[in-house]
Design a protein around this motif. Structure first.
Motif, PDB file in Angstrom:
ATOM      1  N   LYS A  57       0.682  -1.156  -0.045  1.00  0.00           N
ATOM      2  CA  LYS A  57       0.078   0.154   0.087  1.00  0.00           C
ATOM      3  C   LYS A  57       0.729   1.257  -0.008  1.00  0.00           C
ATOM      4  CE  LYS A  57      -1.884   0.848   4.068  1.00  0.00           C
ATOM      5  NZ  LYS A  57      -3.030   0.692   5.020  1.00  0.00           N
ATOM      6  N   TYR A  58       1.774   1.405   0.831  1.00  0.00           N
ATOM      7  CA  TYR A  58       2.830   2.467   0.824  1.00  0.00           C
ATOM      8  C   TYR A  58       3.504   2.432  -0.384  1.00  0.00           C
ATOM      9  CZ  TYR A  58       1.620   1.878   5.905  1.00  0.00           C
ATOM     10  OH  TYR A  58       0.892   2.132   6.920  1.00  0.00           O
ATOM     11  N   GLY A  59       4.042   1.434  -0.987  1.00  0.00           N
ATOM     12  CA  GLY A  59       4.913   1.474  -2.247  1.00  0.00           C
ATOM     13  C   GLY A  59       3.813   2.116  -3.175  1.00  0.00           C
ATOM     14  N   LEU A  60       2.715   1.784  -3.529  1.00  0.00           N
ATOM     15  CA  LEU A  60       2.136   2.306  -4.433  1.00  0.00           C
ATOM     16  C   LEU A  60       1.670   3.535  -4.340  1.00  0.00           C
ATOM     17  CD1 LEU A  60      -0.601  -0.788  -4.846  1.00  0.00           C
ATOM     18  CD2 LEU A  60       1.055  -0.035  -6.512  1.00  0.00           C
ATOM     19  N   CYS A  61       1.681   3.999  -3.059  1.00  0.00           N
ATOM     20  CA  CYS A  61       1.216   5.640  -2.742  1.00  0.00           C
ATOM     21  C   CYS A  61       2.483   6.245  -3.262  1.00  0.00           C
ATOM     22  CB  CYS A  61       1.042   5.778  -1.422  1.00  0.00           C
ATOM     23  SG  CYS A  61      -0.894   5.392  -0.685  1.00  0.00           S
ATOM     24  N   GLY A  62       3.619   5.571  -2.815  1.00  0.00           N
ATOM     25  CA  GLY A  62       5.046   6.418  -3.354  1.00  0.00           C
ATOM     26  C   GLY A  62       5.030   6.486  -4.775  1.00  0.00           C
ATOM     27  N   LEU A  63       4.829   5.438  -5.416  1.00  0.00           N
ATOM     28  CA  LEU A  63       4.699   5.398  -7.055  1.00  0.00           C
ATOM     29  C   LEU A  63       3.706   6.524  -7.504  1.00  0.00           C
ATOM     30  CD1 LEU A  63       5.236   1.812  -7.891  1.00  0.00           C
ATOM     31  CD2 LEU A  63       6.891   3.598  -7.730  1.00  0.00           C
ATOM     32  N   ALA A  64       2.623   6.644  -6.817  1.00  0.00           N
ATOM     33  CA  ALA A  64       1.531   7.637  -7.186  1.00  0.00           C
ATOM     34  C   ALA A  64       2.094   8.982  -7.193  1.00  0.00           C
ATOM     35  CB  ALA A  64       0.271   7.438  -6.600  1.00  0.00           C
ATOM     36  N   ILE A  65       2.967   9.164  -5.941  1.00  0.00           N
ATOM     37  CA  ILE A  65       3.304  10.690  -5.503  1.00  0.00           C
ATOM     38  C   ILE A  65       4.678  10.920  -6.586  1.00  0.00           C
ATOM     39  CG2 ILE A  65       4.495  11.881  -3.961  1.00  0.00           C
ATOM     40  CD1 ILE A  65       3.358   9.932  -1.761  1.00  0.00           C
ATOM     41  N   ALA A  66       5.357  10.003  -7.100  1.00  0.00           N
ATOM     42  CA  ALA A  66       6.309  10.252  -8.050  1.00  0.00           C
ATOM     43  C   ALA A  66       5.634  10.513  -9.550  1.00  0.00           C
ATOM     44  CB  ALA A  66       7.310   9.067  -8.190  1.00  0.00           C
ATOM     45  N   HIS A  67       4.815   9.718  -9.828  1.00  0.00           N
ATOM     46  CA  HIS A  67       3.940  10.056 -11.002  1.00  0.00           C
ATOM     47  C   HIS A  67       3.352  11.384 -11.141  1.00  0.00           C
ATOM     48  CE1 HIS A  67       1.778   9.314 -14.610  1.00  0.00           C
ATOM     49  NE2 HIS A  67       0.632   9.620 -14.036  1.00  0.00           N
ATOM     50  N   ALA A  68       2.855  11.946  -9.865  1.00  0.00           N
ATOM     51  CA  ALA A  68       2.198  13.304 -10.064  1.00  0.00           C
ATOM     52  C   ALA A  68       3.130  14.308 -10.266  1.00  0.00           C
ATOM     53  CB  ALA A  68       1.808  13.696  -8.452  1.00  0.00           C
ATOM     54  N   THR A  69       4.500  13.991  -9.989  1.00  0.00           N
ATOM     55  CA  THR A  69       5.670  15.117 -10.192  1.00  0.00           C
ATOM     56  C   THR A  69       6.051  15.181 -11.953  1.00  0.00           C
ATOM     57  OG1 THR A  69       7.480  13.745  -9.693  1.00  0.00           O
ATOM     58  CG2 THR A  69       6.519  15.309  -7.898  1.00  0.00           C
ATOM     59  N   SER A  70       5.571  14.091 -12.418  1.00  0.00           N
ATOM     60  CA  SER A  70       6.056  14.000 -13.852  1.00  0.00           C
ATOM     61  C   SER A  70       5.988  15.055 -14.740  1.00  0.00           C
ATOM     62  CB  SER A  70       5.414  12.731 -14.360  1.00  0.00           C
ATOM     63  OG  SER A  70       4.013  12.804 -14.608  1.00  0.00           O
TER      64      SER A  70
END
Length: 639
Positions: free
Chosen positions: A512-525
């Motif tokens: 769950k935390y890993g997917l949140c982190g990836l979503a956060i990284a994607h939001a900065t794309s």
């Protein structure tokens, strides 16, 4: 002809002493008027009058009015002095000195009526003293001076109304005539200066002098009438000048000063005893005094504006400024306001009203009243930064959905620029603003599906909402539940996600935390591709390190075996790791929309992860092979 009328008016009175008794002075004035009327009639019968211009006829009428005004002035002066003597409020020496000053000021009034404005000015000052020195401001002197001036002007106005057509064959008031010679003497700068000075004295001393009066109610009523008459005459006089020469800066300035003096006086307690402000509002409207209009309407609007749309008590339309703001049609009694500007600010009426409320921090009133003048509100919101953050409300009203969405997006832009841009919104505010932006942007897309701005904002909105949701998940144990926590920038959220992964021993939580982190990284794309790659690599590395002993063991075993670990055995043994679990969830939930942060789909992310783990080539091959087994995306990231 005019000079002859003025000179002839002295016949019958030239032999009189300048200090002639009032009865003789009044007789001289009656003789003057008879001679004057006979002279005008002679011109009519002789056929010469038809050659006299409008300016000449106005000057002839002025002379007749001055005779009437001079008689009224002397008559009023005698009445006031008689009342003062009967009241015996002063000692004999003071009363005698006051009477002498009045007589000297009006001496010769019946001889040269054209000097009447100067006589009024002299009446304001003691004889033989500095002209800048005021008389003692007691009730007697103030009332006598103002009474004489107002009575004289009143008689002149009555004469004008009665004789303009009958004797002088000119209209009582002709707004089409403009020019120095067509402005009546009652609007001369000398007369207006006297009126202005009198009202200034009342403004300064009216309350204190009235409070010391021995006959308060009678004097208050008298002062009320005099202030009303003087205010009306002063404003009407400057209006005559301004109408004929609206570009004259000095006239515009004096007219504005007159408005700011007279209209507040009409609102004083001794003039506006009932508090209805009707006369003050009428004068403000007639003379386009924006300050007076807004202040009066605001003061009276406070009594009903909170009643709500379903209140049985409607607003009083007399003071409803909304009708004035919307009254632009030719039939509206307020249409003239929209053709005027405020002297001090240069603003047209609607802009002035909006700016007036903005200056007082009444943003709600600006938006509410702006409904009646949409164009003015649009202009105001674009040019005034004080309400720039609220422009989206008006844009939604008028259907400017693309502009509304863009404004809403910009409200939260500080979360993408970092802390230096200012204090970011809290979670709840950000979510509400972005939800509104999302709805508005959808409406904008339906109107203009090819808009680049709509497409850009759509990406920003989705990323922002994803960041809010990710922070909620990462802080679910720490949040109070009211959404008042400040929203964290993406780099801090990445750190938070890594800390959560490192501190957790439950694979499901790590996923769950890993997917949140990836979503956060994607939001900065869309803002920073390098930051996106760094963030994604950091999350993948944290997931791997949570089971690093398992991965190192499998890498050694796989390298030692001749044929390596069988695929079936490998699948069973890595299935419980966080890295494989996140890959599985990522492959099924992202739907290809987050390719830029994938371990397999972005070679730059994968390379940075492997570099961070060291130079263990066997471990790298095992991680790639394990990821491929769970069906991660196969397309390469093209940065």
């Amino acid at each position: 002809i005019v000079n002859s009328a003025s000179a002839g008016g002295r016949v019958g009175g030239a032999k009189m002493a300048t200090t002639a008794p009032p009865d003789n002075a009044m007789a001289a004035l009656r003789e003057k008027h008879k001679w004057h009327a006979d002279f005008v009639k002679f011109l009519l019968h002789a056929g010469a009058y038809k050659k006299v211009s409008a300016t000449g006829r106005t000057k002839l009428r002025d002379h007749g009015e001055m005779i009437a005004a001079a008689g009224a002035t002397l008559s009023e002066c005698r009445r006031c002095l008689t009342e003062m003597d009967a009241g015996a409020d002063k000692d004999e020496g003071e009363a005698s000195a006051f009477r002498r000053e009045v007589v000297e000021a009006l001496a010769g009034t019946s001889d040269v009526v054209a000097d009447l404005p100067r006589r009024w000015d002299d009446l304001q000052r003691p004889s033989g003293t500095d002209p800048d020195m005021d008389m003692d401001m007691d009730m007697d002197s103030m009332m006598l001076t103002l009474s004489c001036v107002c009575r004289g002007l009143g008689e002149a106005f009555r004469y004008r109304a009665n004789e303009s057509t009958n004797l002088y064959d000119i209209p009582h008031h002709d707004p089409t005539l403009c020019g120095k010679g067509t402005i009546p003497w009652t609007s001369s700068t000398e007369v207006l200066a006297v009126l202005h000075q009198q009202l200034e004295k009342i403004q300064l001393f009216g309350d204190s002098v009235l409070s010391s009066s021995s006959n308060y109610e009678q004097d208050k009523l008298a002062l009320k009438r005099l202030v009303e008459d003087a205010s009306v005459s002063l404003l009407a006089g400057y209006h005559d000048h301004f109408r004929c020469d609206p570009q004259n800066e000095e006239i515009a300035r004096l007219y504005d000063e007159a408005k700011r003096l007279a209209i507040p006086l009409l609102r004083t307690s001794y003039v506006n005893e009932d508090g209805d402000d009707i006369q003050a509002l009428e004068m403000s409207l007639k003379h386009s005094c924006f300050e007076g209009i807004v202040q009066i309407c605001h003061d009276h609007r406070r009594s009903w504006k909170f009643c709500g749309p379903f209140s049985p008590v409607p607003p009083d339309e007399t003071y409803d400024i909304r009708l004035m703001l919307s009254g632009t049609s030719p039939e509206s009694p307020y249409v003239h306001l929209h053709g005027s500007t405020d002297y001090r600010t240069g603003l047209p009426f609607c802009d002035f009203v909006l700016n007036w409320y903005a200056d007082r921090g009444s943003n709600t009133e600006v938006l509410e009243l702006g409904k009646e003048c949409s164009e003015a509100l649009t202009r105001f919101l674009r040019n005034d930064n004080r309400l720039g953050d609220l422009a989206w409300i008006h844009d939604l009203r008028i259907g400017a959905h693309e502009r509304a969405a863009d404004t809403l997006v910009n409200l939260t832009s500080s979360i993408f620029r970092g802390k230096d841009a200012g204090a970011p919104m809290d979670l709840w505010e950000n979510e509400q603003v972005m939800s509104l932006a999302k709805l508005s942007n959808k409406l904008a897309r339906s109107k203009n599906p090819d808009s680049a701005l709509v497409a850009r904002n759509s990406t920003i909105i989705e990323n922002s909402l994803n960041l809010v949701e990710a922070q909620r998940i990462l802080q679910e144990d720490d949040l109070d539940g009211d959404g008042s926590e400040a929203i964290l920038p993406p780099d801090e959220l990445i750190v938070l996600a890594v800390n959560k992964i490192n501190s957790s021993r439950d694979v499901e939580n790590i996923k769950k935390y890993g997917l949140c982190g990836l979503a956060i990284a994607h939001a900065t794309s869309s803002e920073d591709a390098i930051a996106m790659i760094h963030g994604a690599a950091t999350i993948w590395e944290a997931c791997i390190r949570s089971d690093i002993h398992t991965w190192n063991s499998l890498a050694r075993e796989n390298s030692m075996a001749v044929t390596g670990i069988s695929e079936e055995d490998l699948s069973q043994r890595v299935r419980g790791t966080a890295f494989v679990g996140v890959n599985g969830e990522f492959a099924t939930s992202s739907g290809g929309s987050m390719q830029g942060v994938g371990f397999l789909s972005n070679v730059h992310v994968r390379r940075r992860v492997l570099e961070s783990l060291g130079s263990n080539e066997d471990l790298g091959k095992l991680l790639v092979h394990s990821a491929e087994m769970v069906g991660d995306e196969s397309c390469s990231f093209k940065g």
